[in-house]
Design an enzyme around this catalytic site. Structure first.
Site, PDB file in Angstrom:
ATOM      1  N   GLN A  97       0.815  -1.214   0.000  1.00 30.18           N
ATOM      2  CA  GLN A  97       0.000   0.000   0.000  1.00 30.18           C
ATOM      3  C   GLN A  97       0.852   1.270   0.000  1.00 30.18           C
ATOM      4  O   GLN A  97       0.504   2.276   0.605  1.00 30.18           O
ATOM      5  CB  GLN A  97      -0.988   0.015   1.178  1.00 30.18           C
ATOM      6  CG  GLN A  97      -2.129  -0.989   0.981  1.00 30.18           C
ATOM      7  CD  GLN A  97      -3.301  -0.767   1.903  1.00 30.18           C
ATOM      8  OE1 GLN A  97      -3.144  -0.227   2.998  1.00 30.18           O
ATOM      9  NE2 GLN A  97      -4.481  -1.187   1.479  1.00 30.18           N
ATOM     10  N   MET A 116     -26.586  15.125 -20.600  1.00 32.93           N
ATOM     11  CA  MET A 116     -25.779  16.114 -21.307  1.00 32.93           C
ATOM     12  C   MET A 116     -24.986  15.472 -22.437  1.00 32.93           C
ATOM     13  O   MET A 116     -24.790  16.079 -23.502  1.00 32.93           O
ATOM     14  CB  MET A 116     -24.844  16.841 -20.333  1.00 32.93           C
ATOM     15  CG  MET A 116     -24.217  18.086 -20.932  1.00 32.93           C
ATOM     16  SD  MET A 116     -25.427  19.344 -21.418  1.00 32.93           S
ATOM     17  CE  MET A 116     -25.758  20.135 -19.844  1.00 32.93           C
TER      18      MET A 116
END
Length: 597
Positions: free
Chosen positions: A117, A489
């Site tokens: 990580q 849109m």
């Protein structure tokens, strides 16, 4: 102030946050930041809101910051925790929202080793933030955190990342309190140059067709800036328009307000911008959605630009008078200079200019046709209009967030914002998924207020998991979906500019939003026809729980007016009968108004 008491790095973090007046942070735990979460568990001064995704943590902090004027605070872990936050950080950077994001990092001795990580958080976020830090010494932690808050809120606000290796959080060190001396290097100019103010006033008093154009910088400068903007506009008698991010900086009900300008702005605002001879821009950055085609943007005007960020001046549009300073102080200086200057403005020319503007207003560019029959299909504009009217009847303080798309533009057109900090939307980045977590942040900040996310059925799914956050904290946010079963849109652009080829814009396999709401311990409602609409709105407002209202609207309605990408202000499409312009307009004025191409 420096204490000789030693604290763990995690304890220093919380002490610094408390000294900065932080009362809430939005976050998601992970291994690298568990020391901070352990310290959080042992105190009660700072509340933690557990989101379900790190992007949503930043949007929630943005909603908190935008609605309060305070700095929003985010806490995420290393690696994917930090990278998931990047979209929110860029959103805050584009819209100038003050956020401090604390990210976990692997221990210092493992940095660069591809540890579990690990991500190069400072490298990844350098272009996504106003500034960032990698803390390597616990004794520097307090100073860096206070500096991060100073940078986030000062000048043009923005997001700041503080990357915290796990060993720095565990090690003990001396806490350095809030410094009393000014920052050595970062000292934004807040007071305008008196000579620039005097030049601006001379230009404005000589104007025959002036306009005031205000943006999000007025909102960021605090409620006093909005009050001073109103005072200045009334003092001068000039027309005023706002950007998308500036809505609420000037009262929408004021007769001098022309509405929003830009790609989906009003006919009168856009043509006034195109035809003005002197433009005063306060706290806006000449965004491409406002300017349209740059070479034809307000081609015959002198331009005054007041902004706290000197890098924004002459960046997109060359101006004739530059004023660097805080919007509130600029406006106060303009008011004083206007009153002190004995020159009389050309009131006859101004009256003629208003007559011209009234002709443009008479076009009623936001009109739409709603069939009044109870079984009629609901027009999306009408849904927002009725929502606004019914909410206004309640007299409640209301905060409106949006996702991104047609619904966002209709909300900007039809909701009348009278006060600043009540309109929370993603402007610069246009981030689908912004509205729900931003609503959560606003509701946390204003527990007694009404908070409504005006959404589209496609956008809301981007961060729908945050309904779980709303349920956990009993936040009565209302999600008002204009459901046209399309990425609206995208479909509109495909229809008008790409020959009606609807490539991947249909939202297939949509969930049942009523059942989805119930699965998140919320209330689900649906309006299928016009006759259902008012009852659903009133029930939504009456319920003291999270609500998803699925408003089934006309699938083919487009958002007008519209300046197509790459066009100029006088090349607006006013309705479905207009065609997209294909050539350059020749700006000019007729007896009826500006030429519409």
């Amino acid at each position: 102030m420096t204490s000789t008491e030693t604290l763990s790095g995690a304890e220093i973090v919380l002490r610094a946050l408390k000294d900065q007046g932080v009362d809430v942070i939005f976050g998601y735990p992970g291994g690298a930041v568990l020391p901070i979460y352990d310290a959080l568990f042992q105190q009660n001064a700072i509340r933690h809101i557990l989101v379900r995704h790190e992007q949503a943590a930043v949007h929630a902090a943005e909603g908190y910051a935008r609605s309060t004027g305070k700095v929003g605070v985010v806490l995420v872990t290393s690696g994917p925790g930090a990278t998931n936050a990047v979209t929110g950080l860029v959103d805050a950077l584009m819209d100038s929202i003050p956020v401090v994001c604390l990210t976990g990092q692997v221990p210092t001795h493992l940095i660069g080793n591809d540890a579990f990580q690990e991500a190069d958080t400072t490298g990844i976020t350098r272009p996504a933030t106003k500034h960032n830090y990698l803390v390597k010494d616990v004794n520097a932690l307090g100073r860096i955190l206070h500096e991060a808050f100073y940078v986030a809120r000062s000048g043009r606000p923005g997001p700041v990342v503080v990357d915290l290796p796990k060993d720095v959080l565990i090690n003990r060190g001396v806490y350095q309190g809030i410094p009393t001396a000014p920052h050595r290097s970062y000292r934004p100019v807040v007071d305008p140059d008196p000579q620039a103010i005097a030049q601006a006033v001379r230009m404005l008093k000589q104007a025959k067709r002036p306009i005031v154009y205000a943006g999000g910088g007025v909102i960021n400068a605090g409620p006093e800036a909005a009050r001073l903007l109103t005072e200045f506009v009334h003092l001068t008698g000039f027309p005023c328009t706002n950007t998308l991010m500036g809505l609420g900086a000037f009262p929408a009900s004021d007769p001098q307000f022309l509405g929003m300008l830009g790609m989906h702005g009003t006919y009168e605002a856009n043509l006034a911008m195109h035809g003005c001879d002197v433009m005063l821009n306060i706290g806006a950055r000449f965004d491409d959605r406002v300017t349209g085609r740059l070479r034809d943007f307000s081609p015959n005007s002198l331009k005054i630009h007041a902004d706290i960020d000197p890098s924004s001046i002459n960046k997109n549009v060359r101006v004739d008078c530059a004023i660097v300073g805080d919007a509130a102080r600029v406006l106060a200086a303009l008011i004083a200079a206007w009153k002190a200057d004995p020159t009389k403005p050309d009131t006859g020319a101004l009256a003629a200019w208003w007559k011209q503007i009234d002709l443009w207003r008479a076009r009623d560019c936001l009109r739409y046709r709603q069939d009044p029959a109870p079984n009629a299909v609901i027009k999306p504009q009408h849904a927002i209009k009725r929502l606004y009217e019914i909410v206004r009847e309640t007299g409640r303080d209301v905060f409106i967030t949006t996702e991104v798309g047609q619904h966002q533009m209709w909300a900007a057109q039809f909701w009348k914002f009278e006060r600043p900090n009540r309109w929370l939307t993603s402007g610069g980045l246009g981030t689908m998924g912004y509205g729900l977590p931003a609503a959560i942040g606003a509701q946390i900040a204003h527990p007694e207020a009404l908070v409504i996310d005006i959404a589209g059925e496609a956008s809301i799914l981007m961060n729908i998991q945050e309904m779980s956050t709303a349920a956990q904290y009993r936040l009565p946010v209302k999600v008002f979906i204009l459901n046209n079963e399309y990425m609206g849109m995208v479909r509109q652009w495909q229809e008008l500019l790409h020959g009606g080829r609807y490539s991947e814009s249909y939202s297939a396999a949509l969930p049942d939003f009523v059942k989805l709401a119930e699965s998140f311990h919320a209330v689900g409602l649906r309006a299928k026809t016009l006759g259902d609409l008012d009852d659903v709105i009133r029930e939504m407002l009456a319920v003291d729980r999270p609500v998803i209202a699925d408003i089934c609207v006309d699938k083919h309605e487009n958002c007008f007016p519209m300046i197509p990408s790459g066009a100029a202000h006088n090349e607006m499409i006013l309705g479905p009968e207009d065609e997209a312009p294909t050539g350059s307009a020749q700006p000019g004025v007729t007896e009826e108004g500006m030429v519409l191409v």
